[in-house]
Every structure is written in structure tokens, then in C-alpha cells.
Design a protein around this motif. Structure first.
Motif, PDB file in Angstrom:
ATOM      1  N   ASP A   1       0.827  -1.211   0.000  1.00  0.00           N
ATOM      2  CA  ASP A   1       0.000   0.000   0.000  1.00  0.00           C
ATOM      3  C   ASP A   1       0.862   1.264   0.000  1.00  0.00           C
ATOM      4  OD1 ASP A   1      -2.354  -1.464   0.022  1.00  0.00           O
ATOM      5  OD2 ASP A   1      -2.573  -1.375   2.201  1.00  0.00           O
ATOM      6  N   LYS A   2       1.859   1.270   0.864  1.00  0.00           N
ATOM      7  CA  LYS A   2       2.749   2.440   0.936  1.00  0.00           C
ATOM      8  C   LYS A   2       3.619   2.541  -0.305  1.00  0.00           C
ATOM      9  CE  LYS A   2       2.544   2.884   5.815  1.00  0.00           C
ATOM     10  NZ  LYS A   2       2.789   3.784   6.825  1.00  0.00           N
ATOM     11  N   ALA A   3       3.969   1.406  -0.903  1.00  0.00           N
ATOM     12  CA  ALA A   3       4.750   1.408  -2.138  1.00  0.00           C
ATOM     13  C   ALA A   3       3.939   2.030  -3.274  1.00  0.00           C
ATOM     14  CB  ALA A   3       5.185   0.001  -2.510  1.00  0.00           C
ATOM     15  N   ALA A   4       2.649   1.722  -3.328  1.00  0.00           N
ATOM     16  CA  ALA A   4       1.788   2.323  -4.356  1.00  0.00           C
ATOM     17  C   ALA A   4       1.744   3.845  -4.174  1.00  0.00           C
ATOM     18  CB  ALA A   4       0.386   1.727  -4.282  1.00  0.00           C
ATOM     19  N   ASP A   5       1.649   4.291  -2.927  1.00  0.00           N
ATOM     20  CA  ASP A   5       1.678   5.737  -2.657  1.00  0.00           C
ATOM     21  C   ASP A   5       3.034   6.327  -3.030  1.00  0.00           C
ATOM     22  OD1 ASP A   5      -0.910   5.577  -1.661  1.00  0.00           O
ATOM     23  OD2 ASP A   5      -0.259   5.495   0.447  1.00  0.00           O
TER      24      ASP A   5
ATOM     25  N   GLN B   1       8.152  -4.967   0.737  1.00  0.00           N
ATOM     26  CA  GLN B   1       7.994  -6.050   1.710  1.00  0.00           C
ATOM     27  C   GLN B   1       7.095  -7.137   1.132  1.00  0.00           C
ATOM     28  OE1 GLN B   1       6.347  -4.732   5.425  1.00  0.00           O
ATOM     29  NE2 GLN B   1       7.170  -6.460   6.516  1.00  0.00           N
ATOM     30  N   GLY B   2       7.620  -8.356   1.084  1.00  0.00           N
ATOM     31  CA  GLY B   2       6.853  -9.457   0.517  1.00  0.00           C
ATOM     32  C   GLY B   2       6.982  -9.569  -0.989  1.00  0.00           C
ATOM     33  N   GLY B   3       7.701  -8.630  -1.600  1.00  0.00           N
ATOM     34  CA  GLY B   3       7.975  -8.673  -3.032  1.00  0.00           C
ATOM     35  C   GLY B   3       6.733  -8.607  -3.907  1.00  0.00           C
ATOM     36  N   ILE B   4       6.902  -9.070  -5.135  1.00  0.00           N
ATOM     37  CA  ILE B   4       5.802  -9.040  -6.108  1.00  0.00           C
ATOM     38  C   ILE B   4       4.642  -9.913  -5.637  1.00  0.00           C
ATOM     39  CG2 ILE B   4       6.653 -10.925  -7.562  1.00  0.00           C
ATOM     40  CD1 ILE B   4       5.264  -7.793  -9.139  1.00  0.00           C
ATOM     41  N   THR B   5       4.944 -10.934  -4.847  1.00  0.00           N
ATOM     42  CA  THR B   5       3.887 -11.804  -4.326  1.00  0.00           C
ATOM     43  C   THR B   5       2.922 -10.999  -3.465  1.00  0.00           C
ATOM     44  OG1 THR B   5       5.414 -13.683  -4.345  1.00  0.00           O
ATOM     45  CG2 THR B   5       3.445 -13.904  -2.992  1.00  0.00           C
ATOM     46  N   ALA B   6       3.451 -10.185  -2.564  1.00  0.00           N
ATOM     47  CA  ALA B   6       2.602  -9.349  -1.710  1.00  0.00           C
ATOM     48  C   ALA B   6       1.886  -8.289  -2.539  1.00  0.00           C
ATOM     49  CB  ALA B   6       3.440  -8.690  -0.616  1.00  0.00           C
ATOM     50  N   TRP B   7       2.553  -7.750  -3.543  1.00  0.00           N
ATOM     51  CA  TRP B   7       1.956  -6.743  -4.429  1.00  0.00           C
ATOM     52  C   TRP B   7       0.715  -7.323  -5.125  1.00  0.00           C
ATOM     53  CZ3 TRP B   7       2.845  -1.649  -5.386  1.00  0.00           C
ATOM     54  CH2 TRP B   7       2.385  -1.106  -6.577  1.00  0.00           C
ATOM     55  N   ILE B   8       0.871  -8.515  -5.680  1.00  0.00           N
ATOM     56  CA  ILE B   8      -0.243  -9.177  -6.375  1.00  0.00           C
ATOM     57  C   ILE B   8      -1.352  -9.533  -5.386  1.00  0.00           C
ATOM     58  CG2 ILE B   8      -0.906 -11.281  -7.632  1.00  0.00           C
ATOM     59  CD1 ILE B   8       1.929 -11.125  -8.966  1.00  0.00           C
ATOM     60  N   ASN B   9      -0.978 -10.081  -4.232  1.00  0.00           N
ATOM     61  CA  ASN B   9      -1.970 -10.459  -3.216  1.00  0.00           C
ATOM     62  C   ASN B   9      -2.746  -9.260  -2.687  1.00  0.00           C
ATOM     63  OD1 ASN B   9      -1.306 -13.163  -3.459  1.00  0.00           O
ATOM     64  ND2 ASN B   9       0.051 -13.162  -1.696  1.00  0.00           N
ATOM     65  N   ALA B  10      -2.133  -8.073  -2.737  1.00  0.00           N
ATOM     66  CA  ALA B  10      -2.815  -6.851  -2.304  1.00  0.00           C
ATOM     67  C   ALA B  10      -3.730  -6.304  -3.403  1.00  0.00           C
ATOM     68  CB  ALA B  10      -1.797  -5.787  -1.881  1.00  0.00           C
ATOM     69  N   GLY B  11      -3.717  -6.947  -4.580  1.00  0.00           N
ATOM     70  CA  GLY B  11      -4.620  -6.555  -5.657  1.00  0.00           C
ATOM     71  C   GLY B  11      -4.075  -5.491  -6.591  1.00  0.00           C
ATOM     72  N   PHE B  12      -2.776  -5.237  -6.543  1.00  0.00           N
ATOM     73  CA  PHE B  12      -2.204  -4.214  -7.412  1.00  0.00           C
ATOM     74  C   PHE B  12      -1.868  -4.787  -8.785  1.00  0.00           C
ATOM     75  CE2 PHE B  12      -1.283  -2.392  -3.188  1.00  0.00           C
ATOM     76  CZ  PHE B  12      -1.939  -1.172  -3.347  1.00  0.00           C
ATOM     77  N   GLU B  13      -1.821  -3.904  -9.739  1.00  0.00           N
ATOM     78  CA  GLU B  13      -1.632  -4.241 -11.141  1.00  0.00           C
ATOM     79  C   GLU B  13      -0.210  -4.702 -11.449  1.00  0.00           C
ATOM     80  OE1 GLU B  13      -1.714  -1.753 -15.387  1.00  0.00           O
ATOM     81  OE2 GLU B  13      -2.281  -0.752 -13.532  1.00  0.00           O
TER      82      GLU B  13
END
Length: 148
Positions: A50-54, A132-144
């Protein structure tokens, strides 16, 4: 018996020589220790999805994916990411941004991203974040992600 005694004496002398060896702190070791000290006081540079998207929206960082080509093909990459495998990072320094440009680095789960963060900080980058959690966490958080 005489051979055993000679071998024992050589062994004891060898231990004395080894015991006298001293650890010498190199400039590289000083830099790495400084980086470890810095990032450890800042939560190891981790940033949540979430913070990475921001971070991406607010400061437009250089986004660096340090996974392998096979991984890029399997899961895609964060839009706008530059893809350089961690093991090839040193050969691609010319592709990195100026030292004052913020950087978001990531891998599959976070470990390789942490190595990359440490390396980039040692090179002189000041504002580096590891997803944190890499691309796996990014995808799991619903990001593109985008396919390459």
C-alpha cells in the motif's frame, strides 16, 4: 614416535600463527557496516505494498525488479519497472538512475530485494525502499502487474 612429535610441534606452531592473524577492517567493510546500521534503524528499508503504491504515485521512483527473466514471464512486473536480475546488477550500473533519484526495489518475496537495497545504498543511493513481501505481496494486495 619421532614423526608424531614433529607433526605435533608443527601443528602447535601452526595454531600460534593462526592465533596471531588479525582481522583488518577494509573500506568496503566500513561502507557495508554503515549501510547495515542505517537501514536497521529505518526498518530495513521495507515498504508495504500500500505504501509502495503511494510512493510510486507521490515521488515517481525508479522501480527495479531484481528477479530472473523466468519470474518476469511467470508473474509479470510492476508497471514501469526496469528488469535487471540481482546477479547482473553490477554489469548494468549504467542503466540505474542518478544517486538522488528515489528507488523502489523488489523481487519475489523480499530477500533479493534486501540484497539489492544494501548494494544500492553502498553505491550511494539515499532513498531506497524494498517492497515487503515482493511481487507476491503486491499481487496479493490486488495491485496491477504487466506482462513482459
Amino acid at each position: 614416535m619421532k614423526k608424531w612429535l614433529i607433526a605435533s610441534m608443527i601443528g602447535i606452531l601452526s595454531l600460534g600463527i593462526v592465533a596471531q592473524a588479525q582481522v583488518v577492517e577494509t573500506e568496503a567493510a566500513k561502507v557495508v557496516f554503515q549501510v547495515i546500521t542505517e537501514v536497521s534503524t529505518q526498518g530495513w528499508g521495507f515498504i508495504t505494498p500500500d505504501k509502495a503504491a503511494d510512493f510510486i504515485d507521490e515521488v515517481n521512483p525508479f522501480i527495479l525488479d531484481v528477479r530472473t527473466p523466468k519470474e518476469w514471464d511467470e508473474t509479470g512486473v510492476i508497471p514501469g519497472a526496469v528488469t535487471i536480475p540481482l546477479t547482473e546488477l553490477e554489469q548494468h550500473l549504467a542503466e540505474l538512475p542518478p544517486l538522488n533519484k528515489p528507488v523502489l526495489v523488489y523481487c519475489k518475496a523480499g530477500a533479493r530485494g534486501q540484497y539489492a537495497l544494501t548494494y544500492l545504498k553502498a553505491l550511494g543511493y539515499k532513498n531506497v525502499k524494498n517492497l515487503q513481501g515482493g511481487i507476491t505481496a503486491w499481487i496479493n494486495a490486488g495491485f496491477e502487474v504487466e506482462k513482459r
